[in-house]
Design a protein around this motif. Structure first.
Motif, mmCIF file in Angstrom:
data_model
loop_
_atom_site.group_PDB
_atom_site.id
_atom_site.type_symbol
_atom_site.label_atom_id
_atom_site.label_comp_id
_atom_site.label_asym_id
_atom_site.label_seq_id
_atom_site.Cartn_x
_atom_site.Cartn_y
_atom_site.Cartn_z
ATOM 1 N N ARG A 12 0.928 -1.252 -0.037
ATOM 2 C CA ARG A 12 -0.087 0.030 0.054
ATOM 3 C C ARG A 12 0.729 1.229 -0.122
ATOM 4 N NH1 ARG A 12 -3.674 -0.572 5.064
ATOM 5 N NH2 ARG A 12 -4.137 1.498 4.418
ATOM 6 N N MET A 13 2.216 1.229 0.106
ATOM 7 C CA MET A 13 3.094 2.323 0.077
ATOM 8 C C MET A 13 3.127 2.928 -1.469
ATOM 9 S SD MET A 13 6.558 1.027 1.919
ATOM 10 C CE MET A 13 6.299 0.471 3.567
ATOM 11 N N THR A 14 3.440 4.260 -1.293
ATOM 12 C CA THR A 14 3.383 5.140 -2.627
ATOM 13 C C THR A 14 4.694 4.843 -3.183
ATOM 14 O OG1 THR A 14 4.240 7.016 -1.396
ATOM 15 C CG2 THR A 14 1.722 6.649 -1.751
ATOM 16 N N ALA A 15 5.059 5.299 -4.481
ATOM 17 C CA ALA A 15 6.433 5.128 -5.034
ATOM 18 C C ALA A 15 7.536 6.100 -4.124
ATOM 19 C CB ALA A 15 6.346 5.291 -6.447
ATOM 20 N N GLU A 16 6.814 7.157 -3.578
ATOM 21 C CA GLU A 16 7.766 8.271 -3.026
ATOM 22 C C GLU A 16 8.186 7.520 -1.491
ATOM 23 O OE1 GLU A 16 10.135 11.116 -2.554
ATOM 24 O OE2 GLU A 16 8.891 11.001 -4.100
ATOM 25 N N GLU A 17 7.065 6.626 -0.910
ATOM 26 C CA GLU A 17 7.429 6.175 0.258
ATOM 27 C C GLU A 17 8.697 4.920 0.336
ATOM 28 O OE1 GLU A 17 3.363 6.525 2.931
ATOM 29 O OE2 GLU A 17 3.511 5.165 1.308
ATOM 30 N N LYS A 18 8.319 4.244 -1.085
ATOM 31 C CA LYS A 18 9.347 3.070 -1.067
ATOM 32 C C LYS A 18 10.880 3.926 -1.416
ATOM 33 C CE LYS A 18 6.038 -0.341 -2.804
ATOM 34 N NZ LYS A 18 5.524 -0.794 -4.056
ATOM 35 N N LYS A 19 10.705 4.896 -2.091
ATOM 36 C CA LYS A 19 11.854 5.477 -2.195
ATOM 37 C C LYS A 19 12.516 5.964 -1.092
ATOM 38 C CE LYS A 19 14.078 9.461 -4.827
ATOM 39 N NZ LYS A 19 13.452 10.706 -5.846
ATOM 40 N N GLU A 20 11.829 6.817 -0.109
ATOM 41 C CA GLU A 20 12.466 6.928 1.284
ATOM 42 C C GLU A 20 12.875 5.940 1.840
ATOM 43 O OE1 GLU A 20 10.692 8.771 5.361
ATOM 44 O OE2 GLU A 20 9.243 8.974 3.453
ATOM 45 N N ILE A 21 12.251 4.852 1.858
ATOM 46 C CA ILE A 21 12.949 3.360 2.478
ATOM 47 C C ILE A 21 14.237 3.135 1.895
ATOM 48 C CG2 ILE A 21 12.396 1.302 2.823
ATOM 49 C CD1 ILE A 21 9.676 1.811 3.458
ATOM 50 N N THR A 22 14.351 3.083 0.694
ATOM 51 C CA THR A 22 15.425 2.790 0.029
ATOM 52 C C THR A 22 16.419 3.839 0.072
ATOM 53 O OG1 THR A 22 14.043 1.978 -2.066
ATOM 54 C CG2 THR A 22 16.505 2.354 -2.493
ATOM 55 N N LYS A 23 16.460 4.902 0.207
ATOM 56 C CA LYS A 23 17.493 6.084 0.557
ATOM 57 C C LYS A 23 17.866 5.791 1.859
ATOM 58 C CE LYS A 23 17.610 8.594 -3.240
ATOM 59 N NZ LYS A 23 18.929 8.847 -3.967
ATOM 60 N N LYS A 24 16.934 5.458 2.960
ATOM 61 C CA LYS A 24 17.396 5.286 4.148
ATOM 62 C C LYS A 24 18.268 3.989 4.411
ATOM 63 C CE LYS A 24 14.087 5.504 7.395
ATOM 64 N NZ LYS A 24 13.059 5.076 8.410
ATOM 65 N N LEU A 25 17.963 2.979 3.610
ATOM 66 C CA LEU A 25 18.642 1.688 3.499
ATOM 67 C C LEU A 25 19.943 1.923 2.944
ATOM 68 C CD1 LEU A 25 16.081 -0.883 2.588
ATOM 69 C CD2 LEU A 25 17.271 -0.807 4.699
ATOM 70 N N ASP A 26 20.150 2.825 1.815
ATOM 71 C CA ASP A 26 21.542 3.122 1.345
ATOM 72 C C ASP A 26 22.221 4.007 2.133
ATOM 73 O OD1 ASP A 26 23.289 3.533 -0.772
ATOM 74 O OD2 ASP A 26 22.493 5.564 -0.909
ATOM 75 N N LYS A 27 21.676 4.911 3.195
ATOM 76 C CA LYS A 27 22.474 5.380 4.022
ATOM 77 C C LYS A 27 23.139 4.570 5.123
ATOM 78 C CE LYS A 27 22.011 9.788 6.860
ATOM 79 N NZ LYS A 27 21.202 10.742 7.650
ATOM 80 N N ARG A 28 22.341 3.440 5.610
ATOM 81 C CA ARG A 28 22.815 2.730 6.623
ATOM 82 C C ARG A 28 23.865 1.401 5.883
ATOM 83 N NH1 ARG A 28 18.069 -0.101 9.619
ATOM 84 N NH2 ARG A 28 19.822 -0.665 10.833
ATOM 85 N N GLY A 29 24.005 1.545 4.763
ATOM 86 C CA GLY A 29 25.121 0.923 4.093
ATOM 87 C C GLY A 29 24.716 -0.431 3.430
ATOM 88 N N VAL A 30 23.255 -0.707 3.276
ATOM 89 C CA VAL A 30 22.621 -2.048 3.108
ATOM 90 C C VAL A 30 23.197 -2.356 1.597
ATOM 91 C CG1 VAL A 30 20.724 -3.060 2.059
ATOM 92 C CG2 VAL A 30 20.686 -2.103 4.317
ATOM 93 N N PHE A 31 23.371 -1.537 0.760
ATOM 94 C CA PHE A 31 23.811 -1.755 -0.627
ATOM 95 C C PHE A 31 25.316 -2.051 -0.927
ATOM 96 C CE2 PHE A 31 19.588 0.535 -0.860
ATOM 97 C CZ PHE A 31 18.911 -0.415 -1.455
ATOM 98 N N LEU A 32 25.855 -2.225 0.334
ATOM 99 C CA LEU A 32 27.345 -2.372 0.157
ATOM 100 C C LEU A 32 27.407 -3.850 0.138
ATOM 101 C CD1 LEU A 32 29.097 0.039 2.668
ATOM 102 C CD2 LEU A 32 29.229 0.135 0.388
ATOM 103 N N LEU A 33 26.211 -4.630 0.449
ATOM 104 C CA LEU A 33 26.149 -6.021 0.514
ATOM 105 C C LEU A 33 25.849 -6.622 -0.649
ATOM 106 C CD1 LEU A 33 24.714 -6.173 4.108
ATOM 107 C CD2 LEU A 33 27.033 -6.485 3.401
ATOM 108 N N LYS A 34 26.151 -7.761 -1.192
ATOM 109 C CA LYS A 34 25.794 -8.545 -2.176
ATOM 110 C C LYS A 34 24.316 -9.035 -1.989
ATOM 111 C CE LYS A 34 30.274 -10.982 -2.434
ATOM 112 N NZ LYS A 34 31.134 -12.401 -2.612
ATOM 113 N N ASN A 35 23.676 -9.081 -3.211
ATOM 114 C CA ASN A 35 22.170 -9.207 -3.512
ATOM 115 C C ASN A 35 21.367 -8.610 -2.691
ATOM 116 O OD1 ASN A 35 23.303 -11.603 -5.069
ATOM 117 N ND2 ASN A 35 23.508 -12.721 -3.074
ATOM 118 N N SER A 36 21.750 -7.426 -2.285
ATOM 119 C CA SER A 36 20.971 -6.478 -1.416
ATOM 120 C C SER A 36 19.936 -5.911 -2.330
ATOM 121 C CB SER A 36 21.683 -5.415 -0.808
ATOM 122 O OG SER A 36 22.386 -4.764 -1.681
#
Length: 214
Positions: free
Chosen positions: A169-193
């Protein structure tokens, strides 16, 4: 050179654990290897981790923003094991001659017995006073997982959980916000993230990449 440095700190890991006692877990992380980060651990009954297990969410966050890390250590922040034990944790950053963080020496004190004692005293006294903890790094918290898969899942769930609505039920903007938050926390340094995040957010990998690039 790094091997010599780690060997020295492996000995220190054993020493600190013996001095502090069985309620204190001491861990040495080699941050050059995310998936097999733990190279030494004592009193591992506290977190259930072992040599060869992965780094933590805090370690990943530090590595993501290492250029802004001016301190030599973080002390007395909150930690939590996968089975819910509350810990008081501290991390010392081990650097090479170029001041790059190459390892972390972590001390995790199991607070379970102290919490039980506090609750017993509160019951006897009949009044509970909330006393502010002497915590010099209150803005930091750490969750302990054994594998990269568990680490990614935990970080994604925590970020999605900050929203009161499910991903469907999330909007595209809400999903983008979560993605940015995860990127800030370093999630995308990991394989298959990326694929894991896309699956959790019920969107495509291409969309996640688009969120990251805008």
């Amino acid at each position: 050179m790094e091997d010599k440095i780690l060997t020295k700190y492996k000995i220190l890991t054993e020493f600190l654990a013996e001095v502090m006692g069985e309620h204190c877990e001491v861990v040495l992380h080699d941050v050059e290897d995310f998936e097999n980060s733990i190279v030494a651990i004592e009193n591992n009954h506290i977190s259930g981790r072992k040599i060869g297990d992965s780094l933590t969410d805090l370690a990943l966050n530090v590595l993501k923003d290492e250029e802004n890390l001016e301190c030599d250590y973080l002390s007395n922040y909150n930690g939590k094991t996968h089975d819910g034990k509350e810990l008081r944790s501290s991390t010392y950053f081990i650097r090479d001659e170029k001041e790059k963080v190459i390892a972390m020496l972590c001390i995790n004190i199991d607070l379970s017995r102290y919490i039980e004692a506090r609750d017993l005293l509160n019951t006897m006294i009949g009044k509970r006073n909330d006393i502010e903890e002497n915590n010099t790094d209150k803005n930091f918290a750490e969750n302990f997982t054994s594998s990269i898969e568990e680490l990614i899942d935990s970080m994604i769930e925590n970020s999605i959980g900050s929203k009161s609505i499910p991903p469907s039920r999330m909007t595209a903007e809400e999903k983008k916000e979560i993605t940015k938050k995860l990127d800030k926390r370093g999630v995308f340094l990991l394989k298959n993230s990326v694929s894991k995040v896309a699956k959790k957010l019920q969107t495509s990998e291409a969309t996640v990449y688009r969120y990251l690039n805008h």
